[in-house]
Design a protein around this motif. Structure first.
Motif, PDB file in Angstrom:
ATOM      1  N   LYS A 112       0.839  -1.201   0.000  1.00  0.00           N
ATOM      2  CA  LYS A 112       0.000   0.000   0.000  1.00  0.00           C
ATOM      3  C   LYS A 112       0.874   1.250   0.000  1.00  0.00           C
ATOM      4  N   GLU A 113       0.531   2.200  -0.853  1.00  0.00           N
ATOM      5  CA  GLU A 113       1.231   3.484  -1.010  1.00  0.00           C
ATOM      6  C   GLU A 113       2.632   3.332  -1.598  1.00  0.00           C
ATOM      7  N   LYS A 114       2.942   2.167  -2.160  1.00  0.00           N
ATOM      8  CA  LYS A 114       4.190   1.961  -2.887  1.00  0.00           C
ATOM      9  C   LYS A 114       3.849   1.673  -4.341  1.00  0.00           C
ATOM     10  N   TYR A 115       4.853   1.730  -5.226  1.00  0.00           N
ATOM     11  CA  TYR A 115       4.553   1.526  -6.645  1.00  0.00           C
ATOM     12  C   TYR A 115       5.793   1.091  -7.413  1.00  0.00           C
ATOM     13  N   TYR A 116       5.535   0.508  -8.559  1.00  0.00           N
ATOM     14  CA  TYR A 116       6.583   0.215  -9.517  1.00  0.00           C
ATOM     15  C   TYR A 116       6.640   1.350 -10.539  1.00  0.00           C
ATOM     16  N   LEU A 117       7.841   1.609 -11.052  1.00  0.00           N
ATOM     17  CA  LEU A 117       7.979   2.501 -12.202  1.00  0.00           C
ATOM     18  C   LEU A 117       7.966   1.627 -13.446  1.00  0.00           C
ATOM     19  N   VAL A 118       7.061   1.920 -14.371  1.00  0.00           N
ATOM     20  CA  VAL A 118       6.965   1.135 -15.597  1.00  0.00           C
ATOM     21  C   VAL A 118       7.147   2.059 -16.793  1.00  0.00           C
ATOM     22  N   ASP A 119       7.501   1.497 -17.940  1.00  0.00           N
ATOM     23  CA  ASP A 119       7.702   2.339 -19.112  1.00  0.00           C
ATOM     24  C   ASP A 119       6.378   2.614 -19.808  1.00  0.00           C
ATOM     25  N   ALA A 120       6.450   3.388 -20.907  1.00  0.00           N
ATOM     26  CA  ALA A 120       5.236   3.878 -21.568  1.00  0.00           C
ATOM     27  C   ALA A 120       4.374   2.765 -22.159  1.00  0.00           C
ATOM     28  N   GLY A 121       4.934   1.573 -22.348  1.00  0.00           N
ATOM     29  CA  GLY A 121       4.175   0.480 -22.943  1.00  0.00           C
ATOM     30  C   GLY A 121       3.273  -0.249 -21.966  1.00  0.00           C
ATOM     31  N   TYR A 122       3.340   0.121 -20.706  1.00  0.00           N
ATOM     32  CA  TYR A 122       2.556  -0.566 -19.684  1.00  0.00           C
ATOM     33  C   TYR A 122       1.366   0.286 -19.250  1.00  0.00           C
ATOM     34  N   PRO A 123       0.342  -0.343 -18.657  1.00  0.00           N
ATOM     35  CA  PRO A 123      -0.821   0.431 -18.204  1.00  0.00           C
ATOM     36  C   PRO A 123      -0.491   1.294 -17.000  1.00  0.00           C
ATOM     37  N   ASN A 124      -1.104   2.460 -16.937  1.00  0.00           N
ATOM     38  CA  ASN A 124      -0.953   3.353 -15.790  1.00  0.00           C
ATOM     39  C   ASN A 124      -2.073   3.024 -14.813  1.00  0.00           C
ATOM     40  N   MET A 125      -1.752   2.315 -13.747  1.00  0.00           N
ATOM     41  CA  MET A 125      -2.766   1.850 -12.816  1.00  0.00           C
ATOM     42  C   MET A 125      -2.214   1.933 -11.401  1.00  0.00           C
ATOM     43  N   LYS A 126      -3.087   1.774 -10.422  1.00  0.00           N
ATOM     44  CA  LYS A 126      -2.667   1.893  -9.035  1.00  0.00           C
ATOM     45  C   LYS A 126      -1.532   0.928  -8.732  1.00  0.00           C
ATOM     46  N   PHE A 155       8.990  15.614 -14.510  1.00  0.00           N
ATOM     47  CA  PHE A 155       8.572  14.315 -13.989  1.00  0.00           C
ATOM     48  C   PHE A 155       9.248  13.183 -14.763  1.00  0.00           C
ATOM     49  N   ASN A 156       9.225  13.282 -16.098  1.00  0.00           N
ATOM     50  CA  ASN A 156       9.816  12.219 -16.920  1.00  0.00           C
ATOM     51  C   ASN A 156      11.313  12.088 -16.685  1.00  0.00           C
ATOM     52  N   ARG A 157      11.975  13.223 -16.458  1.00  0.00           N
ATOM     53  CA  ARG A 157      13.422  13.178 -16.206  1.00  0.00           C
ATOM     54  C   ARG A 157      13.716  12.406 -14.927  1.00  0.00           C
ATOM     55  N   ALA A 158      12.941  12.663 -13.877  1.00  0.00           N
ATOM     56  CA  ALA A 158      13.133  11.947 -12.614  1.00  0.00           C
ATOM     57  C   ALA A 158      12.772  10.467 -12.768  1.00  0.00           C
ATOM     58  N   HIS A 159      11.700  10.194 -13.491  1.00  0.00           N
ATOM     59  CA  HIS A 159      11.239   8.824 -13.740  1.00  0.00           C
ATOM     60  C   HIS A 159      12.320   8.041 -14.479  1.00  0.00           C
ATOM     61  N   SER A 160      12.845   8.641 -15.540  1.00  0.00           N
ATOM     62  CA  SER A 160      13.875   7.979 -16.340  1.00  0.00           C
ATOM     63  C   SER A 160      15.149   7.750 -15.543  1.00  0.00           C
ATOM     64  N   SER A 161      15.510   8.720 -14.712  1.00  0.00           N
ATOM     65  CA  SER A 161      16.714   8.591 -13.903  1.00  0.00           C
ATOM     66  C   SER A 161      16.622   7.394 -12.965  1.00  0.00           C
ATOM     67  N   LEU A 162      15.461   7.216 -12.341  1.00  0.00           N
ATOM     68  CA  LEU A 162      15.280   6.086 -11.438  1.00  0.00           C
ATOM     69  C   LEU A 162      15.257   4.753 -12.195  1.00  0.00           C
ATOM     70  N   ARG A 163      14.598   4.759 -13.359  1.00  0.00           N
ATOM     71  CA  ARG A 163      14.508   3.502 -14.112  1.00  0.00           C
ATOM     72  C   ARG A 163      15.831   3.102 -14.759  1.00  0.00           C
ATOM     73  N   THR A 240      11.817  -6.059 -17.085  1.00  0.00           N
ATOM     74  CA  THR A 240      12.247  -5.638 -15.765  1.00  0.00           C
ATOM     75  C   THR A 240      11.430  -4.484 -15.209  1.00  0.00           C
ATOM     76  N   HIS A 241      10.863  -4.637 -14.036  1.00  0.00           N
ATOM     77  CA  HIS A 241      10.256  -3.522 -13.321  1.00  0.00           C
ATOM     78  C   HIS A 241      11.130  -3.213 -12.119  1.00  0.00           C
ATOM     79  N   ILE A 242      10.894  -2.066 -11.494  1.00  0.00           N
ATOM     80  CA  ILE A 242      11.716  -1.647 -10.383  1.00  0.00           C
ATOM     81  C   ILE A 242      10.877  -1.577  -9.134  1.00  0.00           C
ATOM     82  N   GLN A 243      11.368  -2.112  -8.054  1.00  0.00           N
ATOM     83  CA  GLN A 243      10.619  -2.147  -6.815  1.00  0.00           C
ATOM     84  C   GLN A 243      11.283  -1.274  -5.761  1.00  0.00           C
ATOM     85  N   ARG A 244      10.504  -0.424  -5.115  1.00  0.00           N
ATOM     86  CA  ARG A 244      11.029   0.354  -3.989  1.00  0.00           C
ATOM     87  C   ARG A 244      11.070  -0.533  -2.758  1.00  0.00           C
TER      88      ARG A 244
END
Length: 244
Positions: A112-126, A155-163, A240-244
């Motif tokens: 809960k309240e955590k998330y994966y960062l996914v690329d543009a080809g994946y669905p944007n969902m909770k 936002f995209n710059r930070a997203h890409s940096s983490l991924r 590959t997805h990324i997990q916090r």
């Protein structure tokens, strides 16, 4: 033969992509013994592995279907989930949805309240956050051009940096295990096990050997992405997805 010698034979083969004959000469055992030891340790190591790269697989022409695997990567450059063996011709998002919906696969869903960062080809969902579409995204684009402008590019710059941890983890992994460059000596099912086992060993080294030379190269530059991570060939794609 001692357990230690068996593990050494196994690691020697993975790291150097040593042939059976070469390993026979190095350890003074028969070819049959070397083969049995490798498979025995491989079976013990292979415990299970989410975005994408290809590992060159050698498959008979009649069976040449690209296979895909899913794996997760933590921000500490460790693999957290692997699912190998799906047909690579299937769209990434479709396989991803199958993985998170199938209880048998045991995909590690975000708390809960955590998330994966996914690329543009994946669905944007909770629980799964992708970048803004139609906005600059990849790190090289920001390095070559103007700094990010507007909230979406920031936002995209930070997203890409983490991924970028995905590419860096692949870089360390591929640079260590030379066997991944050519696995033609093994049946395809064994090749899949080799891929997963090498990820398991990658995690062990990351946990136990913080001063490891290959990891240090990437630790010095958190945003460094190797130019050529793996050959872009049909084989065993791995997502590959990324997990916090």
């Amino acid at each position: 033969m001692s357990v230690i010698e068996k593990v050494v034979i196994y690691l020697y083969t993975l790291v150097l992509n040593a042939s059976n004959r070469h390993t026979q000469e190095r350890f003074q055992h028969s070819g049959e013994t070397i083969s049995q030891v490798f498979r025995q340790v491989l079976h013990v190591d292979c415990i299970g592995a989410i975005d994408g790269t290809h590992v060159r697989a050698s498959i008979a022409p009649k069976d040449q279907i690209p296979y895909i695997g899913r794996k997760g990567i933590s921000f500490d450059m460790q693999f957290t989930f692997v699912w190998a063996g799906c047909e690579g011709i299937t769209h990434n998002a479709r396989i991803f949805l199958a993985a998170i919906k199938n209880p048998i696969i045991k995909f590690p869903k975000p708390p809960k309240e955590k998330y994966y960062l996914v690329d543009a080809g994946y669905p944007n969902m909770k629980g799964y956050l992708k970048p803004y579409k139609d906005a600059k995204y990849h790190l090289p684009e920001f390095r070559r051009g103007q700094p990010p402008s507007g909230l979406e590019e920031i936002f995209n710059r930070a997203h890409s940096s983490l991924r970028s941890v995905i590419e860096r983890t692949f870089g360390v992994w591929n640079n260590r295990w030379h066997i991944l460059d050519n696995m033609s000596a093994y049946p395809f099912k064994v090749q899949i096990k080799i891929v997963v086992a090498s990820m398991t060993l990658h995690n062990y080294i990351r946990k136990k050997a913080r001063g490891n030379r290959i990891f240090q190269i990437f630790n010095r530059n958190p945003e460094y992405v190797p130019f050529n991570i793996l050959p872009n060939t049909e084989g065993i794609p791995i997502d590959t997805h990324i997990q916090r």
